[in-house]
Design a protein around this motif. Structure first.
Motif: not given
Length: 530
Positions: A35, A42, A52, A55, A58, A208, A211, A219, A238
């Motif tokens: 990334l 998020l 961001e 992300i 997606d 997601v 994390q 994801f 990621a």
């Protein structure tokens, strides 16, 4: 067939069935990508970087979206109509649009999300992006009630948005991450924790599941997404590492399928290794330095102009960054329809002459040999390219008699520090167009922009020009107003543009459906992996 043969055949068949089951399970398609930095959040209204954005692309989908080639297309809204005066948009939502928990996505979800974005208590970093909507600014500044906002649910599948004045780029503005919907019940249940893995309910192609800060995000395909049948990649892992050398090694080793950003001085080496897997695509963006105008020495326009003049942008682009970026003398890059950017008044002056003029300005301001000392700190986010740029600029400024030090921090901490209004001398920053209009760049100089006006520039004349541009309906006149505002911003040098920020990606040949595009949007749902 004998009993022994029957038993052997049965055993082999069982093994075959078991093997077939294992093969099916292992056929999951996984995309691994670097990334380039850690996301701050998020929660869509609290995201501010393109890291961001990748992300959010997606996990969520707004009324409109970008396709794989960077074209604005219908998102949750399958169609819309516009009133003859250009003020009222009526969106018809997809009947099969659902949240990842299976609930339908409704017009009320958008009403709630727009109001939440503009709630002064939420302090959404991009709230001002929604100001073209009727009463948005008044709601965001606490001068009007949320229910006066020009966003209305006609019924569960129909949303009406009324604008303050017509803007042709409104469908593109609606692709932005700050105006995607969030699930009201989920937000109310978990509060600010709603955006954490395991709790987040999203409406995009993915959800997601994991994390681990500093390590990875995972994801998985959202089975309730309306277009799930066309999503070919099952899982995305990621890696947010800012160590470009490590990311490059992992890509070359085949451990990563995609990687955002690489060391510019490694471009030739990488092209020799992987050829056209190296992508450098133009973007509508500005790489720049901001000066803190609240304190000496940069509260003096002569000092800001001197430091801006002394930077050799051609050297940065061609020597330091190996041609991956281009020199920039305007605040707004080329490429926006109907607009011709203004340039810094020293743009066509030879570099040596600029340096002489810079020394004269510093002497007038009382700095330099025999005057007050210049001790300057350059802040930048951890990144080999920005480190090289900062080092080169520090050497240029030493020629003005300045003592220059450098301070770096990770991407997340760097922008959090700036957006909280903290003090600095000079800072690196970048801006990528959220929509193709010069206003999107110039709003960074408006005094009331407490989030992105890092240098705290405050010029009532500039603010007045920007306010005038919001109500001017004649395209040519509006563009002239914005051109005048850009010229003023460059003259006052609260920011100094350095480079056009091209988008550097490493893209494996295994990945199909990739298209370089100005918007730099590459939703995984449009990609396949061989």
């Amino acid at each position: 067939m004998t009993a022994l043969k029957t038993r052997l055949f049965g055993a082999l068949l069982a093994v075959g069935l078991l093997s077939g089951t294992a093969l099916s399970a292992s056929a999951e398609t996984v995309l691994n990508k670097g990334l380039g930095g850690e996301p701050q959040s998020l929660d869509p209204i609290h995201t501010t970087t393109n890291i961001e954005q990748f992300i959010i692309d997606d996990l969520y989908e707004g009324l409109t979206s970008y396709d794989g080639s960077g074209k604005v297309v219908p998102g949750v809204a399958e169609s819309w109509t516009v009133s003859p005066d250009g003020l009222v948009y009526t969106f018809k939502l997809r009947s099969n649009a659902k949240w990842s928990n299976g609930d339908p996505v409704t017009a009320d979800d958008f009403v709630y999300s727009f109001r939440r974005n503009l709630d002064p208590k939420e302090a959404g970093e991009y709230a001002s992006l929604a100001y073209p909507i009727k009463n948005a600014q008044a709601v965001n500044t606490g001068k009007a009630a949320p229910d006066t906002l020009g966003v209305k649910a006609i019924d569960a599948g129909t949303l009406e948005i009324t604008l303050e004045s017509p803007i042709p780029f409104f469908p593109e503005l609606l692709t932005h991450q700050s105006v995607v919907p969030v699930n009201k019940a989920n937000v109310e249940k978990y509060g600010r924790d709603f955006a954490k893995a395991g709790k987040l309910v999203s409406n995009g192609a993915y959800m997601v599941t994991e994390q681990v800060p500093g390590d990875h995000l995972t994801f998985v395909k959202n089975p309730n997404y309306w277009g799930a049948a066309n999503v070919k990649i099952d899982r995305v892992v990621a890696y947010p590492s800012e160590d470009q050398a490590a990311i490059q090694r992992r890509f070359l080793a085949g451990e990563l399928d995609l990687a955002y950003q690489f060391q510019a001085d490694q471009r030739k080496f990488l092209q020799e290794k992987v050829g056209d897997e190296v992508h450098v695509s133009p973007s509508t963006s500005s790489e720049y330095y901001a000066f803190d105008t609240r304190k000496p020495p940069f509260d003096d326009i002569r000092v800001r102009r001197a430091f801006a003049m002394a930077i050799d942008r051609d050297f940065l682009a061609n020597e330091v960054l190996n041609g991956v970026y281009q020199p920039l003398y305007s605040w707004i890059p080329e490429g926006i329809a109907n607009y011709t950017p203004a340039k810094a008044d020293f743009a066509d002056t030879p570099q040596l002459d600029r340096e002489d003029k810079a020394k004269e300005l510093l002497k007038e301001a009382g700095y330099g040999p025999g005057g007050k000392p210049l001790k300057i700190e350059i802040r930048y986010n951890t990144n080999e390219n920005w480190k090289k740029v900062a080092t080169a600029i520090a050497d240029m400024w030493k020629g003005l008699g300045a003592e220059v030090t450098m301070l770096n921090s990770d991407l997340k901490s760097h922008y959090a520090y700036l957006q909280q209004g903290n003090s600095f001398d000079v800072t690196r920053a970048g801006w990528v167009a959220d929509y193709a209009d010069p206003e999107n760049f110039l709003t960074l100089g408006v005094s009331t922009n407490k989030v992105f006006n890092y240098g705290h520039y405050n010029n009532p004349e500039f603010d007045a020009l920007m306010a005038k541009s919001f109500t001017e309906r004649d395209v040519a006149k509006r563009m002239q107003i914005l051109h005048d505002a850009e010229a003023m911003l460059l003259r006052d040098a609260s920011v100094t543009p350095l480079l056009v920020y091209n988008d550097p990606w490493l893209v494996s040949k295994k990945i199909k459906g990739w298209h370089d595009n100005l918007a730099n949007h590459h939703g995984t749902r449009f990609l396949t992996k061989e």
